[in-house]
Write a protein that holds these residues in place. Structure first.
Motif, PDB file in Angstrom:
ATOM      1  N   ASP A 112     -11.034  -1.572  -9.136  1.00  0.00           N
ATOM      2  CA  ASP A 112     -10.323  -2.012  -8.980  1.00  0.00           C
ATOM      3  C   ASP A 112      -9.325  -1.255  -9.091  1.00  0.00           C
ATOM      4  O   ASP A 112      -7.561  -1.910  -9.315  1.00  0.00           O
ATOM      5  CB  ASP A 112     -10.343  -3.351  -9.845  1.00  0.00           C
ATOM      6  CG  ASP A 112     -11.564  -4.662  -9.357  1.00  0.00           C
ATOM      7  OD1 ASP A 112     -11.346  -4.783  -8.277  1.00  0.00           O
ATOM      8  OD2 ASP A 112     -12.629  -4.739 -10.696  1.00  0.00           O
ATOM      9  N   VAL A 113      -9.386  -0.155  -9.840  1.00  0.00           N
ATOM     10  CA  VAL A 113      -8.541   0.677 -10.440  1.00  0.00           C
ATOM     11  C   VAL A 113      -8.010   1.476  -9.796  1.00  0.00           C
ATOM     12  O   VAL A 113      -6.782   1.575  -9.199  1.00  0.00           O
ATOM     13  CB  VAL A 113      -9.065   1.947 -11.418  1.00  0.00           C
ATOM     14  CG1 VAL A 113      -7.910   2.659 -12.355  1.00  0.00           C
ATOM     15  CG2 VAL A 113      -9.362   0.988 -13.042  1.00  0.00           C
ATOM     16  N   ASN A 114      -8.595   1.829  -8.788  1.00  0.00           N
ATOM     17  CA  ASN A 114      -8.234   2.181  -7.493  1.00  0.00           C
ATOM     18  C   ASN A 114      -7.265   1.498  -6.757  1.00  0.00           C
ATOM     19  O   ASN A 114      -6.354   1.958  -5.543  1.00  0.00           O
ATOM     20  CB  ASN A 114      -9.218   3.126  -6.651  1.00  0.00           C
ATOM     21  CG  ASN A 114      -9.869   4.053  -7.065  1.00  0.00           C
ATOM     22  OD1 ASN A 114      -9.204   4.870  -8.217  1.00  0.00           O
ATOM     23  ND2 ASN A 114     -11.074   4.546  -7.385  1.00  0.00           N
ATOM     24  N   ARG A 115      -7.909   0.508  -6.394  1.00  0.00           N
ATOM     25  CA  ARG A 115      -6.970  -0.829  -5.818  1.00  0.00           C
ATOM     26  C   ARG A 115      -6.178  -0.957  -6.072  1.00  0.00           C
ATOM     27  O   ARG A 115      -4.267  -1.022  -5.092  1.00  0.00           O
ATOM     28  CB  ARG A 115      -7.880  -1.415  -5.526  1.00  0.00           C
ATOM     29  CG  ARG A 115      -6.601  -3.301  -4.650  1.00  0.00           C
ATOM     30  CD  ARG A 115      -7.816  -3.783  -4.604  1.00  0.00           C
ATOM     31  NE  ARG A 115      -7.258  -4.961  -4.381  1.00  0.00           N
ATOM     32  CZ  ARG A 115      -8.023  -6.372  -3.734  1.00  0.00           C
ATOM     33  NH1 ARG A 115      -8.440  -6.546  -3.965  1.00  0.00           N
ATOM     34  NH2 ARG A 115      -6.716  -7.407  -2.908  1.00  0.00           N
ATOM     35  N   PHE A 116      -5.004  -1.283  -7.472  1.00  0.00           N
ATOM     36  CA  PHE A 116      -3.967  -1.449  -7.790  1.00  0.00           C
ATOM     37  C   PHE A 116      -3.059  -0.260  -8.067  1.00  0.00           C
ATOM     38  O   PHE A 116      -2.251  -0.243  -7.193  1.00  0.00           O
ATOM     39  CB  PHE A 116      -3.987  -1.422  -9.397  1.00  0.00           C
ATOM     40  CG  PHE A 116      -3.183  -1.489  -9.747  1.00  0.00           C
ATOM     41  CD1 PHE A 116      -2.262  -2.790  -9.792  1.00  0.00           C
ATOM     42  CD2 PHE A 116      -2.732  -0.936 -11.502  1.00  0.00           C
ATOM     43  CE1 PHE A 116      -0.827  -3.416 -10.747  1.00  0.00           C
ATOM     44  CE2 PHE A 116      -1.052  -0.494 -11.562  1.00  0.00           C
ATOM     45  CZ  PHE A 116      -1.018  -2.027 -11.233  1.00  0.00           C
ATOM     46  N   VAL A 117      -3.850   0.668  -8.462  1.00  0.00           N
ATOM     47  CA  VAL A 117      -2.657   2.353  -8.414  1.00  0.00           C
ATOM     48  C   VAL A 117      -2.415   2.693  -6.498  1.00  0.00           C
ATOM     49  O   VAL A 117      -1.214   2.846  -6.685  1.00  0.00           O
ATOM     50  CB  VAL A 117      -4.323   3.476  -9.078  1.00  0.00           C
ATOM     51  CG1 VAL A 117      -3.091   4.890  -8.861  1.00  0.00           C
ATOM     52  CG2 VAL A 117      -4.563   3.211 -10.875  1.00  0.00           C
ATOM     53  N   ASP A 118      -3.317   2.659  -6.090  1.00  0.00           N
ATOM     54  CA  ASP A 118      -3.204   3.326  -4.864  1.00  0.00           C
ATOM     55  C   ASP A 118      -2.067   2.293  -4.071  1.00  0.00           C
ATOM     56  O   ASP A 118      -0.896   2.957  -3.404  1.00  0.00           O
ATOM     57  CB  ASP A 118      -4.139   2.586  -3.175  1.00  0.00           C
ATOM     58  CG  ASP A 118      -4.967   3.743  -3.440  1.00  0.00           C
ATOM     59  OD1 ASP A 118      -4.774   5.173  -4.427  1.00  0.00           O
ATOM     60  OD2 ASP A 118      -6.199   3.732  -3.294  1.00  0.00           O
TER      61      ASP A 118
END
Length: 467
Positions: free
Chosen positions: A431-437
């Protein structure tokens, strides 16, 4: 009468009612509730139809997955429909308890108070209400009665609720305008000990109420401020109230946000939001024994402060289940790790993007602040937005995050160029990666003069039309 309400058996069928009339949701709100809400949602493109939810995700009518980085303004601490909380609510309903007789002592409130106090070792007693603003109202009443003084201090830009008492300690004029007269309260700058001491010298202050991290703008109390403020207050026989409605129950990487600073022991603590499990409204005011004994000083005063639905079985069961999950799944430690990952990755982007001014916060309460860019090309566009309405740039990032990347966020307050991230505490690295991307892609777009600015032009037109 609808088909669902007039079936041959005479039974109420909720599923049939939603199937028959669920598509009318925006029309019903426009006609019978706050008519400005559907208008606002349509203006910013948030008029979605969500069908179901689980954990940190929900799905729209077309089956598209959305990532929730708002958590119902912090209510959904464990995400949506956590199985342990669901089971507890099924169990308490199936138990057919003799609830809310008002003249007995049910076990669930005592058990939940015991569990809460285990995380609050310097506090002794709990009052259960129905919301965060009610928890604040209780703290204000108790502080004024216990000290015999009328005035409560609060910090500028604070948000403590919207009922009349809590509105008196709300630092946002937009919420207060038109509702005077309020209680005799005074604002002081967050972190300004001299201003606090000046007010205390007048001898009429019952308490200072403070959010250890302010929700509006995500501003943290300076290091050492809470402990020094506590010492000043006690020297002048006043109380410290910690509003942990949004920051409590693990949100900032400790059970309470005030625990980040050693030696801070508030006299009263307000919690709500996450304690509900996202199901049953609940608020709690936790305090020292002497304060409760003063308020409830005799049998004649046994009901001097109460709440009709306070300590109801469903709310207590939800709260007990939430605390059990937090302990068994080590939620606080999880928040520390995930929050540090999210904040560190976002903070690294400040070196790359001139529109990105700051990334701050603790745990999974993070503020992303935008600021005036250096380059002439971007600065001219920024100036146009600011002239129309301050806070539009943050909103024009929030809109495509939802429309293009299916991520729900929101600004941290009116007229602020800050997005606040308060996701469910259970989000993971994916989820963190999805938001940051997604956020990185939008920052690239904004610096290239792309579609993000098209959203901005739409919002400017609406801002001008609303004047």
């Amino acid at each position: 009468m609808t088909t669902a309400e007039s079936s041959g058996t005479g039974e109420f069928d909720l599923g049939a009612l939603l199937a028959e009339r669920g598509a009318e949701r925006y029309e019903l709100h426009t006609r019978y509730l706050n008519h400005q809400l559907p208008r606002m949602l349509r203006t910013i493109g948030f008029d979605k139809v969500y069908e179901r939810a689980e954990g940190a995700h929900f799905w729209d009518a077309d089956g598209n997955d959305h990532l929730d980085m708002l958590a119902g303004f912090g209510v959904m601490g464990l995400g949506r429909h956590h199985p342990v909380v669901r089971k507890a609510l099924h169990d308490v309903l199936d138990a057919s308890l003799a609830d809310l007789t008002r003249f007995d002592c049910q076990p669930l409130p005592g058990l939940l108070a015991e569990r809460l106090l285990a995380h609050s070792p310097h506090l002794d007693r709990v009052f259960f209400g129905n919301s965060g603003t009610e928890a604040v109202e209780t703290a204000l009443k108790f502080a004024r009665y216990a000290t015999g003084r009328p005035r409560v201090l609060y910090c500028e830009h604070a948000f403590h609720g919207l009922t009349t008492g809590s509105l008196s300690v709300n630092g946002e004029s937009g919420f207060r305008d038109g509702f005077a007269p309020l209680l005799p309260d005074t604002a002081v700058p967050l972190g300004d000990l001299d201003a606090l001491e000046r007010e205390l010298r007048r001898g009429d202050v019952a308490a200072l109420i403070v959010e250890p991290i302010q929700g509006k703008g995500v501003h943290e109390a300076p290091p050492g401020y809470l402990r020094a403020a506590q010492e000043l207050l006690h020297r002048h026989k006043a109380l410290l109230i910690a509003d942990e409605v949004q920051t409590g129950l693990g949100r900032t990487g400790d059970f309470y946000a005030y625990q980040h600073e050693e030696g801070v022991e508030p006299d009263l603590v307000c919690v709500a939001k996450g304690l509900s499990g996202g199901y049953v409204p609940v608020g709690a005011t936790i305090g020292k024994d002497w304060i409760f004994r003063k308020v409830y000083s005799s049998m004649d005063r046994v009901l001097v402060h109460s709440a009709s639905f306070g300590a109801n079985a469903q709310a207590m069961a939800a709260g007990l289940a939430v605390l059990s999950v937090m302990e068994n799944e080590r939620i606080v430690a999880r928040v520390r790790g995930t929050g540090e990952l999210l904040r560190t990755r976002l903070a690294a982007l400040t070196e790359k993007y001139e529109l990105l001014a700051d990334v701050r916060g603790r745990g999974l309460m993070i503020g992303i602040e935008f600021g005036r860019p250096r380059s002439l090309r971007l600065r001219s566009r920024w100036t146009v937005l600011q002239a129309a309405r301050k806070g539009l740039f943050a909103q024009m990032v929030v809109v495509p995050l939802l429309q293009r990347h299916r991520i729900l966020t929101q600004v941290s307050g009116d007229h602020l160029e800050v997005i606040k991230l308060i996701p469910p505490l259970i989000i993971d690295e994916e989820d963190v990666n999805r938001f940051v991307d997604a956020f990185t892609a939008l920052m690239d777009d904004a610096h290239d003069g792309g579609l993000v600015w098209e959203f901005g032009r739409t919002l400017v037109k609406q801002a001008v039309a609303d004047r």
